[in-house]
Scaffold this motif. Structure first.
Motif, PDB file in Angstrom:
ATOM      1  N   GLU A 184       0.843  -1.192   0.000  1.00  0.00           N
ATOM      2  CA  GLU A 184       0.000   0.000   0.000  1.00  0.00           C
ATOM      3  C   GLU A 184       0.881   1.246   0.000  1.00  0.00           C
ATOM      4  OE1 GLU A 184      -2.331   2.237  -0.737  1.00  0.00           O
ATOM      5  OE2 GLU A 184      -3.741   0.758   0.072  1.00  0.00           O
ATOM      6  N   TYR A 185       0.916   1.918  -1.157  1.00  0.00           N
ATOM      7  CA  TYR A 185       1.743   3.116  -1.282  1.00  0.00           C
ATOM      8  C   TYR A 185       0.978   4.394  -0.961  1.00  0.00           C
ATOM      9  CZ  TYR A 185       5.585   0.591  -3.518  1.00  0.00           C
ATOM     10  OH  TYR A 185       6.638  -0.243  -3.780  1.00  0.00           O
ATOM     11  N   ASP A 186      -0.325   4.327  -0.920  1.00  0.00           N
ATOM     12  CA  ASP A 186      -1.133   5.532  -0.741  1.00  0.00           C
ATOM     13  C   ASP A 186      -1.139   5.942   0.728  1.00  0.00           C
ATOM     14  OD1 ASP A 186      -2.920   7.593  -0.760  1.00  0.00           O
ATOM     15  OD2 ASP A 186      -4.434   6.558  -1.952  1.00  0.00           O
ATOM     16  N   PHE A 187      -0.390   7.015   1.047  1.00  0.00           N
ATOM     17  CA  PHE A 187      -0.345   7.489   2.425  1.00  0.00           C
ATOM     18  C   PHE A 187      -1.730   7.916   2.899  1.00  0.00           C
ATOM     19  CE2 PHE A 187       4.151   8.670   1.156  1.00  0.00           C
ATOM     20  CZ  PHE A 187       4.735   7.641   1.874  1.00  0.00           C
ATOM     21  N   GLY A 188      -2.553   8.402   1.972  1.00  0.00           N
ATOM     22  CA  GLY A 188      -3.875   8.852   2.350  1.00  0.00           C
ATOM     23  C   GLY A 188      -4.732   7.744   2.936  1.00  0.00           C
ATOM     24  N   GLU A 189      -4.517   6.505   2.469  1.00  0.00           N
ATOM     25  CA  GLU A 189      -5.277   5.373   2.988  1.00  0.00           C
ATOM     26  C   GLU A 189      -4.842   4.993   4.397  1.00  0.00           C
ATOM     27  OE1 GLU A 189      -7.841   3.813   1.595  1.00  0.00           O
ATOM     28  OE2 GLU A 189      -7.792   5.174  -0.116  1.00  0.00           O
ATOM     29  N   LEU A 190      -3.666   5.472   4.806  1.00  0.00           N
ATOM     30  CA  LEU A 190      -3.115   5.095   6.118  1.00  0.00           C
ATOM     31  C   LEU A 190      -3.263   6.198   7.149  1.00  0.00           C
ATOM     32  CD1 LEU A 190       0.190   3.457   4.814  1.00  0.00           C
ATOM     33  CD2 LEU A 190      -1.957   2.326   5.386  1.00  0.00           C
ATOM     34  N   GLU A 191      -3.867   7.306   6.760  1.00  0.00           N
ATOM     35  CA  GLU A 191      -4.033   8.424   7.676  1.00  0.00           C
ATOM     36  C   GLU A 191      -5.472   8.474   8.190  1.00  0.00           C
ATOM     37  OE1 GLU A 191      -1.642  10.325   8.839  1.00  0.00           O
ATOM     38  OE2 GLU A 191      -0.231   9.151   7.646  1.00  0.00           O
ATOM     39  N   PRO A 192      -5.659   8.899   9.436  1.00  0.00           N
ATOM     40  CA  PRO A 192      -7.018   8.967   9.992  1.00  0.00           C
ATOM     41  C   PRO A 192      -7.833  10.077   9.349  1.00  0.00           C
ATOM     42  CG  PRO A 192      -5.436   9.913  11.529  1.00  0.00           C
ATOM     43  CD  PRO A 192      -4.633   9.300  10.412  1.00  0.00           C
ATOM     44  N   GLU A 193      -9.135   9.939   9.379  1.00  0.00           N
ATOM     45  CA  GLU A 193     -10.037  10.955   8.840  1.00  0.00           C
ATOM     46  C   GLU A 193     -10.566  11.819   9.977  1.00  0.00           C
ATOM     47  OE1 GLU A 193     -13.109   9.181   6.585  1.00  0.00           O
ATOM     48  OE2 GLU A 193     -11.766   8.267   5.100  1.00  0.00           O
ATOM     49  N   TYR A 194     -10.401  13.114   9.834  1.00  0.00           N
ATOM     50  CA  TYR A 194     -10.922  14.067  10.808  1.00  0.00           C
ATOM     51  C   TYR A 194     -12.122  14.764  10.164  1.00  0.00           C
ATOM     52  CZ  TYR A 194      -6.349  13.307  12.941  1.00  0.00           C
ATOM     53  OH  TYR A 194      -5.235  12.739  13.494  1.00  0.00           O
ATOM     54  N   GLU A 195     -13.311  14.290  10.479  1.00  0.00           N
ATOM     55  CA  GLU A 195     -14.508  14.765   9.784  1.00  0.00           C
ATOM     56  C   GLU A 195     -14.727  16.260   9.976  1.00  0.00           C
ATOM     57  OE1 GLU A 195     -17.800  12.395  10.927  1.00  0.00           O
ATOM     58  OE2 GLU A 195     -16.950  10.515  10.151  1.00  0.00           O
ATOM     59  N   THR A 196     -14.507  16.764  11.186  1.00  0.00           N
ATOM     60  CA  THR A 196     -14.709  18.191  11.439  1.00  0.00           C
ATOM     61  C   THR A 196     -13.759  19.036  10.605  1.00  0.00           C
ATOM     62  OG1 THR A 196     -15.395  17.686  13.692  1.00  0.00           O
ATOM     63  CG2 THR A 196     -14.783  19.965  13.225  1.00  0.00           C
ATOM     64  N   TYR A 197     -12.487  18.597  10.544  1.00  0.00           N
ATOM     65  CA  TYR A 197     -11.498  19.332   9.751  1.00  0.00           C
ATOM     66  C   TYR A 197     -11.874  19.302   8.274  1.00  0.00           C
ATOM     67  CZ  TYR A 197      -7.227  20.201   7.140  1.00  0.00           C
ATOM     68  OH  TYR A 197      -6.323  20.667   6.239  1.00  0.00           O
ATOM     69  N   GLU A 198     -12.242  18.125   7.775  1.00  0.00           N
ATOM     70  CA  GLU A 198     -12.572  18.007   6.362  1.00  0.00           C
ATOM     71  C   GLU A 198     -13.756  18.898   5.994  1.00  0.00           C
ATOM     72  OE1 GLU A 198     -10.834  16.559   4.183  1.00  0.00           O
ATOM     73  OE2 GLU A 198      -9.433  15.476   5.467  1.00  0.00           O
ATOM     74  N   ALA A 199     -14.753  18.988   6.884  1.00  0.00           N
ATOM     75  CA  ALA A 199     -15.930  19.816   6.605  1.00  0.00           C
ATOM     76  C   ALA A 199     -15.549  21.292   6.513  1.00  0.00           C
ATOM     77  CB  ALA A 199     -16.986  19.596   7.685  1.00  0.00           C
ATOM     78  N   LYS A 200     -14.717  21.745   7.440  1.00  0.00           N
ATOM     79  CA  LYS A 200     -14.308  23.150   7.427  1.00  0.00           C
ATOM     80  C   LYS A 200     -13.375  23.437   6.249  1.00  0.00           C
ATOM     81  CE  LYS A 200     -14.875  23.857  12.404  1.00  0.00           C
ATOM     82  NZ  LYS A 200     -14.220  24.219  13.674  1.00  0.00           N
TER      83      LYS A 200
END
Length: 554
Positions: A184-200
């Motif tokens: 798995e080369y995609d760093f994005g798949e290994l990082e947590p999702e912060y829903e509040t941050y993504e919404a803002k």
């Protein structure tokens, strides 16, 4: 409750000693070593379970406290020691890695294993004796091993041939599917999702102006003149790369806001040309929003001083010491969430050589991640191979026989191959985080085979079912507690840490299954062909050999 205290107190002591050493050595934990509390809990408790289980067996047969402790120490204690040493050696092998995630994890975990060995073989026997003397434990009241179990030792392991054949088919399937294993080369798949941050962030993206890109690399120079030379060299390198370009744009402060008279005049002449074009007959009646913005911007007729540059623009090109225009920003043309593209970008901009022969090195979080990924990919195969070699050598030294050492290592090899098969079947990939678990799985997974073969060699031919009922139970409990220790990571919201737990649980689970299913079937199959080494049963205790069936004893 008393039994739990007997195991828990030495375990907590070893954890305290371990993290005391970790503080003295490193002061802080990193993302990977922060998981060691869970890991060492699962590993350390194994030794206590094995020692206590054998001690309880000896006491149930009405042996004295001293005799039970001595027998447990010289038999199970030997297996515990070799298991601990192989695991510690496997983990210490990681300290040779340049990547700190490997090296610090290996050092702290290796020290923790040795402390757990000392506490469980020195402190725990003393606690057992103290608890029995004070009446907190009375292990002689435990039920002794059923008589029919001792007399029936020579009963064969059922369906041994079918189990060996089925296991071999699974191994072949794992080898066939092994080339399909992916990373798995995609760093994005290994990082947590912060829903509040993504919404803002989504709201900001809708109202903000479009930027050149994210995650630029920076090259710091001593003077603005050097920065201009570096920028020129980067552009030349980008122009020459026509097969796999990764450089989108290069920016320096002085290109936007020239600092020398000559460059300032050239910039003003360029602005004058744009102004003339906007006021010409083709565009003079154009009144779109973008044209009006460009028309206002083109009214500049004199150089702009640094103090007149807006703060939000000047800040991007200002060093921490307040110098302006001494570094270069290089924007990528590829998405750096893909590790392969990060590595390609790092190779393009990591080192820049100017026309006068000076070398400059770029830096950014993406370049650091790319360098770590390259280190891990380069070092992981050597770490795994070195770990396996250390484990194999320690097995030979411990058993003094290639055949017995081979039997002890078989569950590890088969279990690891089964693990790879499961990974392929459930589409779980190796990645930046869980690579660190592979050497650990080799060291940990070997323990089950060591204990099973060690006890079988001690008990002799015909004892497979008895070994499964006694040592097999301890092996199962020890591996399950280790899996629970790693299993704590399954609850993490961080995908990378969660993948560590997933790989460890699958790996240790498969080595346990191989030790409790494939190894007994293989021993039975070898017994049926009278191919068991002649020294089997030499370690049996007094009177135990007599309990064997005459044919088995012969």
């Amino acid at each position: 409750p008393a039994m739990a205290l007997v195991i828990a107190v030495p375990l907590l002591m070893s954890l305290a000693w371990t993290f005391g050493v970790a503080y003295l050595a490193f002061e802080t934990l990193n993302l990977m070593t922060a998981t060691l509390g869970l890991v060492l809990f699962g590993l350390g408790i194994d030794f206590g379970i094995h020692f206590y289980g054998r001690y309880a067996e000896e006491r149930a047969e009405r042996n004295t406290v001293m005799k039970a402790a001595e027998t447990s120490f010289t038999s199970t204690g030997q297996a515990i020691t070799i298991g601990a040493l192989t695991t510690a050696a496997a983990l210490f092998a990681l300290t040779a890695a340049d990547f700190k995630g490997f090296s610090e994890f290996g050092f702290i975990a290796g020290v923790g294993i040795l402390f757990a060995l000392v506490s469980m073989t020195v402190v725990m026997p003393a606690l057992l004796a103290l608890f029995e003397r004070t009446g907190l434990l009375n292990l002689t009241a435990s039920a002794a091993m059923p008589t029919d179990d001792v007399r029936g030792r020579a009963k064969p392991f059922p369906a041994a041939r079918k189990v060996v054949l089925g296991s071999a088919i699974a191994v072949v399937a794992a080898l066939v599917l092994l080339p399909r294993a992916s990373f798995e080369y995609d760093f994005g798949e290994l990082e947590p999702e912060y829903e509040t941050y993504e919404a803002k962030d989504a709201v900001i993206d809708r109202v903000s102006t479009q930027s050149v890109g994210r995650n630029p690399a920076y090259i710091v120079t001593d003077t603005p003149e050097e920065a201009a030379k570096v920028a020129e060299a980067v552009r030349a390198k980008a122009a020459a790369d026509t097969t796999s370009p990764t450089i989108k744009e290069v920016q320096t402060f002085q290109e936007r806001f020239p600092l020398r008279d000559v460059t300032q005049q050239a910039k003003l002449e360029r602005v004058a040309d744009i102004r003339a074009l906007l006021n010409g007959k083709y565009l003079q009646n154009e009144a779109s929003e973008n044209i009006e913005r460009l028309r206002r911007a083109a009214q500049t007729r004199s150089p702009i001083s640094i103090d007149q540059v807006p703060e939000y623009l000047r800040k991007r090109f200002t060093t921490k010491s307040g110098e302006v225009g001494t570094f270069v920003m290089i924007y990528p043309s590829v998405g750096l969430s893909d590790g392969r593209q990060s590595i390609a970008f790092s190779e393009d901009v990591g080192t820049i050589r100017t026309a006068d022969g000076q070398e400059y090195h770029a830096g950014s979080t993406s370049l650091v991640a790319a360098d770590m990924l390259q280190l891990m990919q380069q070092e992981a195969p050597w770490m795994v191979a070195g770990t396996f070699l250390i484990v194999a050598l320690l097995m030979v030294v411990n058993f003094g026989s290639l055949r017995w050492a081979g039997l002890a290592i078989v569950p590890l090899v088969v279990g690891v191959l089964w693990m790879l098969l499961i990974l392929e079947l459930v589409a779980l990939e190796l990645n930046f985080y869980n690579l660190v678990v592979l050497p650990a799985v080799l060291g940990i997974g070997n323990d089950a085979g060591v204990h099973m073969v060690h006890r079988y060699r001690e008990e002799g031919i015909g004892s497979i079912r008895h070994v499964l009922r006694s040592t097999g139970e301890h092996v199962a409990m020890g591996s399950l507690t280790t899996m629970i220790g790693f299993g704590g990571l399954l609850l993490s919201f961080h995908p990378g840490l969660r993948s560590i737990g997933e790989l460890a649980v699958i790996g240790i689970g498969m080595t346990l299954l191989a030790a409790l299913l494939f190894l007994p079937a293989l021993l039975q199959w070898i017994e049926d062909r009278n191919a068991i080494p002649a020294d089997a049963g030499n370690g049996a205790g007094p009177g135990e050999a007599a309990a064997l069936e005459p044919e088995a004893a012969a």
